[in-house]
Design a protein around this motif. Structure first.
Motif: not given
Length: 797
Positions: A738, A423-424, A426, A638-639
């Motif tokens: 996002h 995972l990233e 944000d 997007k995420n």
């Protein structure tokens, strides 16, 4: 976005629109519905955890008063319909697919848990169906059984499904083992512990119910059901079980009294009543009772884990290793494989900048009720493991537990932050959230309160949990690669009526969250229409274009974002109409507060004037635009979104009884932009109540053979009002970067952050008793035993 009024726009604590009908008894739930000529179904369920079905004798039952029909697993199999599908597949370490044995609608040849449905009795009344079900004689040959994951994977254990070696559906991993092992080899300190995340029964206020109906005049089926995602039920049941074209299958989920994840899944009863309706030529209704729910609703949690943390000499985390056995129950429920893998292990970084993580997860079959998503779904399990491990590490290294967290937090200037487990994140600011929680809970003044409690003979403790979770499950192309067998976008259709009122059709579903209010606020804020002129419609596949339902705190982040996209289309079309009516260029038309205005002038048209022109196009750019003012939008994120927070719990334990009282609870959460603070506060408080229940009271206990010992509300301890404190809720906001709203999700944070905070507080209260860890629930007998076992040693000192 600009609010049309200070009491209705984004950020206002507007009272829930839907509560009037609920509080006045005007809610419309599935069991409130009675279809013309309906019959009633009752399911005969297995009393055995594992047995062969030798014979089913229903002759006497068929002759009883009021009996319309009796169906067995043999009837279902003969009809050629499919079994219940699993909606998420994962792969083993070697890349091979998981073991996915069949899950029949009615058990055929073998039952695999207490409560497995064996026969469906349909009668004129529910009482007659129950009497007939009791008259059915089933000959069983009991087989060996396994009720726990440790028993199921032991050498020589009985196979729940023939040919599934070691009862293991999947042996999955994530991370780099070699790098993680190297980090441990070079560590100055390593700590480890074993833990159990206890099994829970969801116990929504409204038990499940379903009505199957068939209209032979147009060959159409209708299912009324207590579901969190009616379109998904239509897709799974129509395409994979009953082989009904979606165009001829309508699924309606009316008012639903709570779900907590347990009403996401496609259940056998839904398929059975829909399948039976054309066969008996009448509607078929089934309503679950509370005792039946304990052995038929999917359970939650139930992990057994070993965790290890490597640290350098200064207490910086170097690596984390985790091994988890996750109980799947007897069958793979709809989203079960995703919970202990992609919704659990990918969150093992928590709030911390741990350089390397390696996790192994085995999904294990047992002779128990299926286990699937329950409020938080994997994230509470991950957070409990991490936050207990950090406290264990603090004690082992002698570093203050707050300081140890601070040293290892991901810095606020490091976002977006790529974790070592996929995972990233944000956005976030974990230091500031922690500071707020420490101040709000008066952490600094605790020792004085501990001393005051000791003077009264009480053991007082304080605990903290700092967490991050993943919500708004998406994007579709990513989760598809991870095994999801459906897209996870959302759909919104917005219809502006000729006189300017608005109807919103959303693919999400409300079952207590307050969507009819929050979504109306969102629309009012953007479109400038009073909330009393906005209707929110959900839960009926014949009225909604499509949708993936509500779970994983996705409603605003995904569903709300789809609404924003649809409103953008509405506004753009409205600007084009306004430009024509006002004889101005499109670029000069602004929209704000429900009015289309030529920039820099007082020339304007209201939304009502524009909508009337759209439906009565006497003066209209007909060559450029179609009549009407209605738009549909799909939003695929997007995420994930990443809510985070810090929870502080303060407890007192009576050493004479082991009874724990939660004295105070403070929750500071970052859920992104808050649309309605009152609703968010209620969501957090509800989640905290469930987390306290798990930490101190609730546990679904099976005996060694697979009989459920806590199978009623007399045995399964739900928290009551007097078990809970006033929960102080506040927010520290960083926006999601996002999605167009900046929202992150609030529905599960309370259940994620609270259990480790409570147990950390209990362990702190017992600091003089050489306690390192206590598995949930920390019941009075458990704590009394710890205290009394330690008393001789303390006396000797």
């Amino acid at each position: 976005m600009n609010a049309i009024a200070p009491f209705e726009g984004i950020g206002a604590s507007v009272k829930r629109k839907e509560d009037l009908r609920f509080l006045s008894g005007r809610g419309r739930y599935t069991d409130d519905m009675n279809r013309p000529g309906q019959t009633h179904a009752v399911f005969l369920r297995s009393p055995h955890p594992h047995a062969r079905i030798d014979a089913v004798d229903s002759a006497a039952a068929r002759a009883m008063p009021g009996v319309v029909a009796i169906f067995t697993g043999a009837d279902i199999k003969a009809s050629g319909i499919g079994g219940l599908p699993c909606g998420w597949g994962v792969k083993n370490k070697d890349g091979t697919p998981m073991a996915e044995p069949a899950h029949p609608v009615l058990a055929h040849e073998r039952v695999r848990h207490v409560g497995d449905p064996v026969a469906m009795v349909i009668a004129e009344t529910r009482a007659q169906a129950k009497d007939a079900a009791e008259a059915i004689m089933v000959s069983y040959t009991p087989l060996g059984s396994v009720a726990t994951v440790t028993a199921a994977v032991a050498p020589g254990a009985t196979e729940v499904h023939e040919g599934v070696a070691a009862n293991t559906s999947f042996d999955w991993h994530i991370g780099d083992k070699a790098i993680t092992d190297a980090a441990f080899a070079g560590a100055a300190h390593t700590v480890s512990f074993d833990l159990v995340n206890n099994r829970l029964v969801p116990n929504a206020m409204e038990p499940r119910a379903a009505i199957g109906e068939f209209d032979p005049t147009n060959d159409e089926y209708t299912l009324y059901t207590t579901s969190q995602n009616p379109h998904v039920i239509r897709l799974l049941m129509g395409a994979f079980v009953l082989n009904i074209p979606e165009s001829r299958l309508r699924v309606v989920a009316p008012d639903v009294g709570g779900g907590f994840g347990s009403k996401i899944f496609h259940y056998a009863e839904e398929a059975a009543v829909t399948w039976a309706a054309p066969r008996v030529k009448r509607p078929v209704k089934w309503t679950c009772d509370r005792t039946e729910a304990f052995i038929s609703d999917a359970h939650g949690r139930d992990h057994v884990s070993h965790a290890e943390l490597a640290l350098d000499k200064d207490g910086k985390f170097l690596g984390l290793r985790v091994q988890t056995l996750a109980n799947m129950g007897a069958y793979l429920s709809t989203f079960a494989p995703a919970v202990p893998t992609y919704l659990y292990a990918t969150l093992l970084a928590g709030c911390y900048a741990t350089p390397t993580i390696y996790a192994e997860v085995k999904g294990v079959f047992t002779n128990t009720v299926a286990v699937d998503a329950y409020r938080g779904a994997g994230r509470p399990e991950a957070t409990f493991l991490i936050e207990r491990l950090v406290d264990v590490a603090a004690k082992a290294t002698g570093i203050d537990r707050i300081e140890l967290r601070r040293r290892n937090f991901i810095p606020a200037d490091a976002f977006p932050y790529q974790t070592p487990v996929a995972l990233e994140y944000d956005s976030g600011d974990y230091q500031s959230t922690l500071d707020m929680a420490l101040a709000a809970s008066d952490w600094a003044g605790f020792e004085a309160r501990r001393s005051a409690a000791a003077a009264k003979g009480k053991l007082r403790g304080i605990g903290i949990s700092t967490y991050v979770e993943a919500c708004g499950i998406a994007p579709s192309h990513v989760v598809g690669q991870l095994g999801a067998r459906a897209g996870l976008y959302e759909v919104a259709n917005i219809r502006v009526h000729p006189t300017g009122s608005i109807t919103v059709f959303t693919g999400t579903h409300s079952h207590g969250q307050g969507h009819e209010t929050t979504f109306a606020q969102l629309i009012a804020d953007r479109m400038g229409v009073p909330m009393n002129q906005i209707d929110v419609v959900h839960g009926d596949t014949s009225r909604i274009p499509f949708g993936m339902g509500t779970y994983g705190s996705r409603s605003l982040a995904v569903g709300g974002s789809a609404m924003v996209k649809a409103m953008d289309k509405i506004v753009l079309k409205g600007r084009k109409i306004a430009a024509h009516l006002l004889e101005a260029s499109l670029e000069d038309i602004e929209f704000e507060g429900g009015k289309f205005r030529v920039a820099g002038t007082d020339r304007e048209k209201t939304l009502t004037e524009i909508s009337l022109a759209a439906y009565v196009p006497h003066n209209y750019p007909i060559d450029e635009l179609e009549p009407g003012l209605e738009e549909t939008a799909f939003y695929d994120p997007k995420n994930f979104t990443y809510p985070a927070g810090a929870h502080v719990c303060e407890v007192e334990i009576d050493p004479a009884t082991g009874q724990t009282e939660v004295i105070a609870f403070t929750a500071v959460d970052d859920v992104g932009r808050v649309i309605n603070p009152m609703i968010v506060e209620g969501q957090v408080q509800g989640g905290v109540a469930q987390g306290i229940g798990q930490a101190l009271l609730e546990h679904a206990v099976y005996d060694a053979e697979g009989q459920l010992l806590s199978g009623s509300l007399m045995d399964y301890t739900m928290p009551r009002a007097d078990d809970l404190p006033n929960v102080a809720v506040s927010h520290h906001t960083t926006l999601c970067t996002h999605n167009p709203l900046g929202v992150k999700g609030c529905g599960e944070v309370g259940a994620i952050g609270s259990p480790p905070a409570v147990i950390n507080a209990v362990v702190d209260a017992l600091r003089d008793y050489d306690v390192t860890h206590i598995n949930m629930p920390a019941t009075p007998p458990k704590l009394w035993g710890i205290i009394n076992a330690a008393r001789p040693a303390l006396a000797a000192e």
